[in-house]
Structures are given as C-alpha cells and as structure tokens.
Design an enzyme around this catalytic site. Structure first.
Site, PDB file in Angstrom:
ATOM      1  N   TYR A   1       0.866  -1.173   0.000  1.00  0.00           N
ATOM      2  CA  TYR A   1       0.000   0.000   0.000  1.00  0.00           C
ATOM      3  C   TYR A   1       0.907   1.228   0.000  1.00  0.00           C
ATOM      4  O   TYR A   1       1.906   1.259   0.730  1.00  0.00           O
ATOM      5  CB  TYR A   1      -0.870   0.052   1.256  1.00  0.00           C
ATOM      6  CG  TYR A   1      -2.016  -0.923   1.298  1.00  0.00           C
ATOM      7  CD1 TYR A   1      -3.167  -0.702   0.547  1.00  0.00           C
ATOM      8  CD2 TYR A   1      -1.962  -2.050   2.111  1.00  0.00           C
ATOM      9  CE1 TYR A   1      -4.231  -1.587   0.605  1.00  0.00           C
ATOM     10  CE2 TYR A   1      -3.022  -2.940   2.173  1.00  0.00           C
ATOM     11  CZ  TYR A   1      -4.159  -2.698   1.418  1.00  0.00           C
ATOM     12  OH  TYR A   1      -5.204  -3.582   1.476  1.00  0.00           O
TER      13      TYR A   1
ATOM     14  N   ASP B   1      -6.317  -0.092  -5.765  1.00  0.00           N
ATOM     15  CA  ASP B   1      -7.751   0.184  -5.625  1.00  0.00           C
ATOM     16  C   ASP B   1      -8.102   0.719  -4.243  1.00  0.00           C
ATOM     17  O   ASP B   1      -9.255   0.653  -3.821  1.00  0.00           O
ATOM     18  CB  ASP B   1      -8.567  -1.082  -5.907  1.00  0.00           C
ATOM     19  CG  ASP B   1      -8.355  -2.176  -4.870  1.00  0.00           C
ATOM     20  OD1 ASP B   1      -7.276  -2.185  -4.236  1.00  0.00           O
ATOM     21  OD2 ASP B   1      -9.251  -3.023  -4.690  1.00  0.00           O
TER      22      ASP B   1
ATOM     23  N   HIS C   1     -10.906  -6.417  -3.964  1.00  0.00           N
ATOM     24  CA  HIS C   1     -10.488  -6.315  -2.571  1.00  0.00           C
ATOM     25  C   HIS C   1     -11.407  -7.126  -1.655  1.00  0.00           C
ATOM     26  O   HIS C   1     -11.685  -6.735  -0.509  1.00  0.00           O
ATOM     27  CB  HIS C   1     -10.488  -4.845  -2.133  1.00  0.00           C
ATOM     28  CG  HIS C   1      -9.334  -4.467  -1.264  1.00  0.00           C
ATOM     29  ND1 HIS C   1      -8.247  -3.762  -1.711  1.00  0.00           N
ATOM     30  CD2 HIS C   1      -9.083  -4.698   0.036  1.00  0.00           C
ATOM     31  CE1 HIS C   1      -7.393  -3.566  -0.731  1.00  0.00           C
ATOM     32  NE2 HIS C   1      -7.883  -4.137   0.354  1.00  0.00           N
TER      33      HIS C   1
END
Length: 497
Positions: free
Chosen positions: A246, A274, A382
């Site tokens: 991330y 995303d 996700h």
C-alpha cells in the site's frame, strides 16, 4: 515510572497515553497518523490496550515511536487483563461469508472435506472482533457476496473418453516462479486475529506445499519475520514470497517499505491500486462503535450528546481526506518511481484492476529503458471490502475478453475474490487467468487449525483441482480454455458445432 493513575489522567485527544505490555506510551502525536484512525486508539486512552494491540500489530510496532514517547514501565499495573466486551454485549449486523448447518461440536481436521468446513470451524472459534473484520464487506456487502455467486453462475462442459494419464499436470508459473498448483495465498491483514502465529502459519504452508504467499503491508507479523519463517522452514519444498504494497499517506515512505521487502528476500512486488481511501465497511465500523460504547464511550466524543445541537462538519469540510489511510494521489505516472525503487530483477504486479480499460493501460506503461513497468495484473475488488457494486473478477475477466483480449497475450493475469473450490480455480483458468489467489479461505483455515488447517486447505484444493481436470478430460492446466465453460448465464452463447 508512571502509575496507572498517571496514565489514566491522559485520556483525551489533546493528551493520549496508553499501556501496551506493561509499558506506557504517549501516542498523542500519532493519533491522526494511525492507519486505523484516531478513534481506534482513543478507545483506550488512559488505559491498557494490550489485548487489542497485540493481534493487530507486528511485534515492535509501538516501540518504533520516538524515544521521548516511551514513558517506561507502569509500576502498579495489575497483571489481570482488562475485561473486554463479550459476544452477548456486542451485536453487529455481520453475517459470516460461509454459513452452513450449525454443528454442536467442532469438526475434527480429518473430517474437514472443503474450505467451507474449515470456515465452519473458524466461525465457532473466532472472537467477535475477528469475525467482524474477516466477514465484513463494503456497505451492503453486495460485492462481497457476488464474488462467490458469480463463480457459481459458470457451468462446466466435461469431455469424455479422454486418457489424461496417471496424474493431470497442475504446475504453473505464478508471478515468475514455479508453483505446484495454480493458486497462491492472497494478501490479507491481521491473521493473528485467527491464530497466535498469524501469517507464520501461511509462510510454513507456502514453503511446505510449494505455492506462493503474498504478504500484506498490514500483516500482523513483520515482513522480515514472515520471510525468515518461509526461507528457514525445515520442511520447505519450494514456494515463493511476494510483498503487497500500500502506498502510505506520505508517498515517499513507500521507499522504506520496498527496501525492507527487498532486504528480506521478497521475490515480487504487488502494488495495490484500488485503495486510495478505505472503503466504507459498516460491519467493522459498527463493531468498533459498539465496542467503544461498551467501554463507556471513546475519548474523542466523551461528554458529547447525540442531539440535533451537536453539529457535524459540513460535507467536504471534514479534517483531512475522508478514510485516507493511504496516499490518495498515487497515479499511473508514479510507476517509474516504483520500478526504480524495486529494481529490474523481480516482477511488479498491479492489484485491484477492475476494468478492461485499466487492464489495457497497464500493458502500455513503458519505462525510459523501453521495457514494460508492469509484469502482470491482478484482478480483484479487494474481497468486496472497497467499492460496493464493484465488478467481480469473473465480470472483469469477461470484460477484458470481450473488449481487450490482447491483454492476455501481453501480460499474465491473476485473480481473487470469492474462490473457495477447485472448480472455481479451473473456471478462472479457462477464462484466461494464470493463477488464482485465496484470502479469506486461508484466514478461515488458520483460524480453525493453525498451520495444520492451512496445509489441509491446500490438500483440499489440490484434490478438487485434480478431480475436476480428470472429469473434464484435461491432462494439463495449460490446456484449459473457454471451450470447457458454459457461460449462458452471462448471455454468452457457444457457436454451433
């Protein structure tokens, strides 16, 4: 040495101390930097947060605070753990992803014949906090639930009287590395919610069963410790380790995370694209709000009444970017920087591709040396955690096949989302995926039986994949294609013979 009373006096946003493992820390300046938001810390302002902290954070996390924030051991701290809210005290709208007939006793591992069986055991063993996190989805949970349903909408077309040999070939290349099965362990945070060894269970499984594990930035053990467990496992028979990244709020901090992953020996970088902000996850948020209420209210809102006179911020005037645990400005033009930090030796994948347009854009990212910046794409919504009503991987695969089929010739495609059966894996491969990731399935498995549960999950999937190949009349996973699928429920009819 501060006392319990000293710590208790610092129980507000303006001065927040907490106790972790018998030591006091001043976390005031860290509140707004915490990925889980200030509220999750303020619940424990002036109190012992050890029980909540330990399953969520890798060892050494709070110790990384500046030394002047280390306030020392608490001299009169009782060894009795502070009571936490029980299942009866906290009720949420969460419903398990897997709900089978309730069993009065826990199934023994030998009787677990499917990942659903392992999930059933996990549902009995998981704490309310863990269940809320593992089962949650964005808003209505439509995307979470449709992930599972869309695999069931694809039928199979078996061919008969075909000799597939003694054992169908199931090996494939996953992100540049040889794998015994066309599956890998998807990145998922907070595995220690389910078992004290957390991601170490999955590292052992990857090493022993010759598959890949993708480790989350938010793993509950450190990335170096997980990698060391994998590489040093005495029963290691193969496998690979990938690091899921991330981009932090401070974009440049990604360089530190990448450097740690490279030093630890991770072999591929999986960049999540995303999650510029965290999706609205009602189940998880509701649990935390109810837990705070059970604790007597969180320090951020103490003394405030839920009345119409209590004015919330005007829309778009909330402090900071709403739900911004990560960098909200990360974009395509940043990929050369990521490639420079990671280096040219190992692959980079983009995780969270959900449209044919973005899949095609990924193939067009070229570095100054004329080489592609991206080595593969990873289709995922996700786990239904981010954008509700986002497309499933099945929908995205079909979208790419219809509107940008050249993508499959230019980059390997990986998928996850709702996969719990070997037949799901076969269907994904028939649609063009190289390999399939499982996240919740492995979290349930380790929550049920630790490392033994995760190993059992791989055995089950291997059995199901091999059986499906035999019954389809396919000798090698490389031979799978759309001919073996019935896609009529998606409005796709087969040509006449």
């Amino acid at each position: 040495m501060p006392s319990v009373a000293d710590v208790a006096a610092h129980n507000s946003r303006s001065s927040c101390w907490v106790i972790v493992s018998g030591k006091a820390y001043d976390v005031t300046e860290f509140l707004d930097e915490h990925p889980g938001g200030a509220r999750s810390i303020l619940r424990f302002a002036g109190r012992d947060a050890t029980a909540e902290y330990e399953p969520l954070h890798p060892p050494g996390t709070i110790e990384s605070l500046p030394k002047d924030k280390h306030l020392g051991p608490v001299d009169d701290l009782t060894l009795e753990p502070e009571p936490t809210a029980t299942t009866s005290e906290i009720q949420t709208s969460t419903s398990p992803l897997i709900m089978t007939t309730s069993a009065p006793v826990i199934l023994p591992l030998s009787a677990c014949m499917s990942l659903e069986d392992l999930a059933q055991v996990a549902a009995i063993k998981l704490s309310p906090r863990a269940a809320a996190y593992y089962h949650s989805g964005a808003e209505t949970r439509y995307s979470r639930d449709r992930n599972r349903r869309d695999w069931s909408r694809i039928g199979l077309r078996p061919r008969v009287l075909i000799n597939v040999g003694p054992t169908p070939r199931m090996r494939t290349n996953v992100m540049g590395f040889d794998s015994s099965l066309p599956i890998f362990i998807s990145p998922a945070a907070h595995a220690r919610f389910g078992h004290p060894d957390g991601e170490l269970c999955l590292a052992r499984t990857a090493a022993r069963m010759d598959i890949a594990q993708c480790v989350s930035t938010y793993a509950s053990m450190t990335a170096p410790d997980i990698a060391a467990e994998f590489f040093n496992d005495p029963h290691k028979r193969g496998g690979a380790m990938f690091f899921q990244l991330y981009i932090p709020r401070v974009k440049k901090d990604a360089e530190k995370l990448i450097a740690v992953a490279k030093k630890a020996g991770y072999q591929a970088l999986v960049v999540t694209v995303d999650a510029p902000v965290i999706g609205k996850r009602d189940d998880d948020d509701q649990f935390q709000a109810l837990a705070a209420a059970a604790d007597g209210g969180d320090s951020e809102n103490k003394g405030k009444e839920d009345t119409e006179e209590t004015l919330p911020p005007l829309p778009s005037q909330e402090p900071g970017t709403l739900r911004a645990a990560h960098n909200a400005t990360f974009e395509w033009s940043d990929l050369p920087w990521i490639r420079h930090c990671w280096g040219p030796e190992h692959p980079i994948l983009l995780k969270g591709i959900q449209t044919a347009e973005d899949a095609l854009l990924a193939t067009q990212q070229i570095g100054p040396d004329g080489k592609r910046l991206v080595d593969g794409i990873y289709l995922s919504n996700h786990g239904g955690h981010q954008l509700d009503y986002a497309p499933t991987s099945v929908q995205t695969l079909l979208d790419i096949r219809r509107r940008a089929p050249q993508v499959f010739d230019q980059l390997p495609v990986y998928v996850d989302g709702g996969v719990l059966r070997g037949t799901d894996v076969i269907k994904a491969l028939c649609l063009g995926a190289r390999a399939v990731g499982l996240g919740r399935g492995f979290l349930y498995a380790l929550s049920a039986y630790g490392t033994a549960g995760a190993l059992r999950a791989v055995q089950i999937l291997s059995d199901e994949i091999q059986t499906t190949l035999r019954l389809l009349g396919v000798a090698d996973v490389a031979q799978l294609d759309e001919r073996y699928l019935d896609l009529s429920e998606f409005g796709i009819e087969r040509a006449k013979l």
